[in-house]
Each structure stands twice: as structure tokens, then as C-alpha cells.
Motif scaffolding. Sequence first.
Motif, PDB file in Angstrom:
ATOM      1  N   LYS A 177      38.812  37.566  40.672  1.00  0.00           N
ATOM      2  CA  LYS A 177      40.233  37.899  40.511  1.00  0.00           C
ATOM      3  C   LYS A 177      40.982  36.714  39.973  1.00  0.00           C
ATOM      4  N   SER A 178      41.876  36.903  39.581  1.00  0.00           N
ATOM      5  CA  SER A 178      42.905  36.029  39.208  1.00  0.00           C
ATOM      6  C   SER A 178      44.275  36.416  38.868  1.00  0.00           C
ATOM      7  N   PHE A 179      45.331  35.681  38.811  1.00  0.00           N
ATOM      8  CA  PHE A 179      46.698  36.134  38.932  1.00  0.00           C
ATOM      9  C   PHE A 179      47.056  36.597  37.585  1.00  0.00           C
ATOM     10  N   ALA A 180      47.803  37.812  37.532  1.00  0.00           N
ATOM     11  CA  ALA A 180      47.970  38.650  36.302  1.00  0.00           C
ATOM     12  C   ALA A 180      48.917  38.054  35.534  1.00  0.00           C
ATOM     13  N   GLY A 181      49.936  37.354  36.028  1.00  0.00           N
ATOM     14  CA  GLY A 181      51.063  36.720  35.281  1.00  0.00           C
ATOM     15  C   GLY A 181      51.334  35.520  35.165  1.00  0.00           C
ATOM     16  N   LEU A 182      50.075  34.783  35.463  1.00  0.00           N
ATOM     17  CA  LEU A 182      50.421  33.200  35.403  1.00  0.00           C
ATOM     18  C   LEU A 182      49.231  32.634  34.517  1.00  0.00           C
TER      19      LEU A 182
END
Length: 240
Positions: free
Chosen positions: A86-91
Amino acid sequence: MLEEFLKTPAGHAVFGIVIAVAAIVIIELNYKLFFKYVLDFVFALFVTIICSPVLVAGAIISRKRAGYAFEETPYLGAKGKIVYLKSFAGLTGGIKYLPRLTDILSGKLSFVGISLLKLSDGALLDDTHMERFATRPGLVNHLVLRGHEGLTYEEAFALDARYCKKRELFTDIFIIIKRAVLSLRGDGKSYLGETAESYGEVLLKRGAITESDLLAAEKNAEEALINEEMRSEIKNKKYN
């Protein structure tokens, strides 16, 4: 006389030190097989709780920017299995990967481990490289300890295999400390050498493979993903 000494503050201190040393020895002797996983889970849980406000804020910001909070990227994990991290989509930047704490909790990732490898790169490996998959990839790359600017993939794979065989407590601690020091000093990741690029790109530059070979590897990776998704769907239907 020993009993009387142990009742004193000095005796309590000595007894505490003996217990602590014994615990460290037990952990070190069983670190590779058991305690590495336990300590990963415990510390990931602790850090996740501490960082929970940042995780919540990051998820909200990502949802506003991208329309969804998290994105998942496939890599090759332990035993060469496909794992979605996982990773943040907008950062962007380091904070983008903060959700990978949950991947440590779920056992897909370790705090310290081998470098992440794309599926298409994995399709270019042969059986001699399978030793590196004996452990999980790491949030912190063990190459920070022995890597250098001229590091080749062949050297990195050999170091990966060496790390998998050893996996020592104090080595992992030193790796984390060294990575933290490099980050505080603003140093980059020059220790990654040519592994900063994908394996396929490096082989292509060397002339070891052709564009067709690289495209074939990418196609194989796509097919592996499709097969994995089909297996997951069948498994979900079976248990639901």
C-alpha cells in the motif's frame, strides 16, 4: 549471602541485567526463525498507533486529491510470491509509503529486508537468484550497510542471499540506525548503485537482453497478475 545481596538495590540491578542479557541472547539465537517476525509486528503496531493521526490525515487528503485513499502496487515478496503493498494515492515523498506499516503488520513486509523487486524484473531472474527470496522485502533496504555507488545487480543479489542466511538482530538494528543517520544528513541512496534502476532496464543498457526480451518479461508479469487475481477470486468464492 547471595540471597541477601539480591534483596539490595544493587542485587536487583544485577538480577535485571542478567535477565536482560539472557533475553537478548534468546532473541538473537531465534531471531531469524521467529523473533524477527514478532518484533516486526510489535514495533509496526506501536509505530502505527503513534502515527495514526498522520495516517488518517493522509488518507483524507489522498481521497480528496485522487478520489481514493490507497493504491496497491504488486511486487515479489518472500518465496517469490506476489504481494500488494500500500501507499497513499494522492501524496508524494516519504510520507506516501507510510501505509506500508500495515503491510508489515500483515506479514508482507519487514522493517529491514531485501530490496523490492518488480514482477517484470522477477521474470528475468533464473533459479540461482531464488535464495534472495528466503525472507521478506524490507521497508529499509539492508544494502544501506554494504552497498556503494558502483554496486551491480550481481553483487546486490549475492548480498541479498547473504542477508537471508544471517538475519541477525544487531545487524538489523545497525541498518536502521545507519539509514536514519543518512536521512538526517540528507544523503541520497547512492549506495544502491545500479539497483536504483529496474533490473530489466540495466540488462537492456548492458546489451544482455533486447527490447523484445523486456516486453516478454512485462507480458509474463501481466499474465502472472491475472492468474493471481483469478486464484484470489476462486478462493474468495470458496470461502464466502
